[in-house]
Design an enzyme around this catalytic site. Structure first.
Site, PDB file in Angstrom:
ATOM      1  N   GLU A 198      -2.912   0.082  -4.028  1.00 42.45           N
ATOM      2  CA  GLU A 198      -2.681  -1.097  -3.184  1.00 42.45           C
ATOM      3  C   GLU A 198      -3.023  -2.382  -3.918  1.00 42.45           C
ATOM      4  O   GLU A 198      -3.873  -2.401  -4.804  1.00 42.45           O
ATOM      5  CB  GLU A 198      -3.449  -1.005  -1.867  1.00 42.45           C
ATOM      6  CG  GLU A 198      -4.944  -0.938  -2.047  1.00 42.45           C
ATOM      7  CD  GLU A 198      -5.688  -0.856  -0.713  1.00 42.45           C
ATOM      8  OE1 GLU A 198      -5.553  -1.777   0.118  1.00 42.45           O
ATOM      9  OE2 GLU A 198      -6.414   0.119  -0.530  1.00 42.45           O
ATOM     10  N   ASP A 209       0.857  -1.195   0.000  1.00 42.10           N
ATOM     11  CA  ASP A 209       0.000   0.000   0.000  1.00 42.10           C
ATOM     12  C   ASP A 209       0.889   1.240   0.000  1.00 42.10           C
ATOM     13  O   ASP A 209       1.749   1.398   0.860  1.00 42.10           O
ATOM     14  CB  ASP A 209      -0.886  -0.029   1.254  1.00 42.10           C
ATOM     15  CG  ASP A 209      -1.966   1.048   1.240  1.00 42.10           C
ATOM     16  OD1 ASP A 209      -3.102   0.749   1.615  1.00 42.10           O
ATOM     17  OD2 ASP A 209      -1.657   2.201   0.871  1.00 42.10           O
TER      18      ASP A 209
HETATM   19  P1  TTP Z   1      -5.334   5.073   0.768  1.00 40.08           P
HETATM   20  O1  TTP Z   1      -4.316   4.001   0.581  1.00 40.08           O
HETATM   21  O2  TTP Z   1      -6.513   4.779   1.607  1.00 40.08           O
HETATM   22  O3  TTP Z   1      -4.658   6.340   1.409  1.00 40.08           O
HETATM   23  P2  TTP Z   1      -3.255   6.976   1.160  1.00 40.08           P
HETATM   24  O4  TTP Z   1      -2.426   6.160   0.245  1.00 40.08           O
HETATM   25  O5  TTP Z   1      -3.488   8.395   0.747  1.00 40.08           O
HETATM   26  O6  TTP Z   1      -2.632   7.007   2.595  1.00 40.08           O
HETATM   27  P3  TTP Z   1      -2.014   5.843   3.468  1.00 40.08           P
HETATM   28  O7  TTP Z   1      -0.581   6.233   3.637  1.00 40.08           O
HETATM   29  O8  TTP Z   1      -2.773   5.869   4.745  1.00 40.08           O
HETATM   30  O9  TTP Z   1      -2.190   4.581   2.697  1.00 40.08           O
HETATM   31  O10 TTP Z   1      -5.855   5.590  -0.626  1.00 40.08           O
HETATM   32  C1  TTP Z   1      -5.009   5.708  -1.761  1.00 40.08           C
HETATM   33  C2  TTP Z   1      -5.398   6.874  -2.621  1.00 40.08           C
HETATM   34  O11 TTP Z   1      -6.742   6.736  -3.053  1.00 40.08           O
HETATM   35  C3  TTP Z   1      -5.332   8.197  -1.903  1.00 40.08           C
HETATM   36  O12 TTP Z   1      -4.043   8.795  -1.972  1.00 40.08           O
HETATM   37  C4  TTP Z   1      -6.399   8.992  -2.576  1.00 40.08           C
HETATM   38  C5  TTP Z   1      -7.402   7.992  -3.059  1.00 40.08           C
HETATM   39  N1  TTP Z   1      -8.579   8.001  -2.160  1.00 40.08           N
HETATM   40  C6  TTP Z   1      -9.682   8.754  -2.493  1.00 40.08           C
HETATM   41  O13 TTP Z   1      -9.716   9.379  -3.545  1.00 40.08           O
HETATM   42  N2  TTP Z   1     -10.734   8.768  -1.616  1.00 40.08           N
HETATM   43  C7  TTP Z   1     -10.753   8.077  -0.430  1.00 40.08           C
HETATM   44  O14 TTP Z   1     -11.714   8.127   0.343  1.00 40.08           O
HETATM   45  C8  TTP Z   1      -9.606   7.288  -0.108  1.00 40.08           C
HETATM   46  C9  TTP Z   1      -9.553   6.521   1.187  1.00 40.08           C
HETATM   47  C10 TTP Z   1      -8.548   7.285  -0.991  1.00 40.08           C
HETATM   48 MG    MG Z   2      -2.202   4.081   0.524  1.00 32.33          MG
END
Ligand code: TTP
Ligand code: MG
Length: 347
Positions: free
Chosen positions: A104, A9
């Site tokens: 991811e 991820d």
């Molecule tokens: P995530 O893997 O949930 O978040 P992240 O990569 O930003 O942070 P983390 O370090 O906690 O993993 O989501 C990946 C991408 O997907 C995120 O950068 C933006 C997009 N996304 C959205 O557009 N809306 C959402 O609600 C979520 C959770 C993510």
């Molecule tokens: Mg992420």
């Protein structure tokens, strides 16, 4: 033999890309997605998260929490390109890749017969070298535990759960960490005194099934760290078609006209299931002539349309210049699938 499953991820994916491409953002709280105060954040970097900003938060609220928040617009084409590069790195290690979103994926690396921690470190290293972005990884004998583990040492870290450690690990694990256990489920579980997976283990399978149906029975396994689900690498289907080879070549447009109907019905049936959710891009008719030459006639369209097929059929037939037809095919091509998050946020 226990399996070796990785969950990889990316850290703050969209925000990390924006910081990489604009170094002046580094060290500042950044929110990606706000074109106006009425929008929502797709993601926030760690500086902004310290203020309580997070994905899916309305921009006006994020700005309330963090007045210095730097808002940058989304650039999906860039995120897609980085996602493609990351998946290409995964593909160097295994074909068994199940992407969950742009940032991811699960990987089944059992066949490599190598310590999953070593593989994860190498994948993360290659990602950083080639994209200047960091990823976190979970390494475990199944999908559920790998997913939980990838969050354990985030950002830019990894955590492994060995088969012999599972029962200790889940005993104190909060049930809300089980993917799929959301707020509603917690509201049902907390009156039962269930906070940890250990608490949930006190219930019999039939009892959980009685209370929560099939999901209850699944929870019975998941709270024990048991999860047999396979990593499903599905190539996205680009098209669906029905075709038939005739016992005797058809020698008139009328004969073809009669022959295409059952194919049309077959195609309609194929599209009545899950494939029916896909967006159709074009309709296609394929003809193979007596001399085995094949031709396809195609037209843009978003739904099954008998009239369009009839016209395509005539077009193909004409190309045969009187040659008999040994095979007829009818099909549709699908538009490439959008990423879920993109649809959810309508950006
Ligand atoms: P995530 O893997 O949930 O978040 P992240 O990569 O930003 O942070 P983390 O370090 O906690 O993993 O989501 C990946 C991408 O997907 C995120 O950068 C933006 C997009 N996304 C959205 O557009 N809306 C959402 O609600 C979520 C959770 C993510
Ligand atoms: Mg992420």
């Amino acid at each position: 033999m226990p399996r070796t499953i990785l969950h990889i991820d990316m850290d703050c994916f969209y925000a990390a890309i924006e910081e990489r491409d604009d170094p002046s953002l580094r060290g500042k709280p950044v929110g990606v997605g706000g074109r106006s105060l009425r929008g929502v954040l797709t993601t926030a970097n760690y500086e902004a998260r310290k203020f309580g900003c997070h994905s899916a938060m309305p921009v006006f609220k994020a700005v309330e929490k963090c007045p210095h928040l730097v808002l940058v617009p989304v650039r999906f084409d860039v995120y897609h390109e980085d996602s493609r590069r990351i998946r290409a790195i995964f593909a160097r290690f295994t074909d068994l890749i199940e992407p969950l979103s742009l940032d991811e994926a699960f990987l089944d690396v059992s066949a490599l017969r190598t310590d999953g921690r070593v593989i994860a470190r190498e994948i993360r290293h290659q990602i950083e070298e080639e994209t200047q972005l960091t990823a976190s990884a979970g390494i475990a004998p199944n999908k559920m535990l790998a997913k939980i583990a990838s969050d354990w040492e985030k950002p830019n870290g990894q955590f492994a759960i060995a088969p012999e450690d599972i029962s200790d690990f889940v005993k104190t694990l909060p049930v809300k960490k089980i993917p799929g256990v959301g707020r509603k489920m917690l509201e049902k579980l907390s009156p039962l005194g269930v906070v940890t997976c250990g608490d949930l283990q006190q219930f019999e399978r039939f009892d959980l099934a009685r209370r929560f149906g099939k999901w209850g029975s699944e929870l019975y396994d998941l709270c024990r760290g048991k999860d047999e689900r396979l990593v499903q690498s599905h190539r996205e289907r680009k098209s669906v078609s029905k075709e038939t080879t005739f016992r005797e070549n058809l020698t008139s447009l009328e004969a073809l006209d009669a022959a295409y109907r059952p194919l049309f019905e077959g195609l309609r049936e194929s599209l009545s299931g899950r494939l029916g959710e896909r967006r159709i891009k074009s309709l296609v008719v394929k003809l193979k002539f007596a001399d085995f030459e094949t031709t396809t006639a195609e037209r843009a369209g978003s739904e099954l349309d008998k009239q369009v097929f009839v016209e395509l059929l005539a077009e193909g037939w004409q190309r045969g210049q009187g040659r008999g037809v040994r095979l007829l095919g009818l099909g549709v091509k699908f538009a490439a699938q959008e990423e879920k998050t993109q649809l959810e946020f309508g950006l």
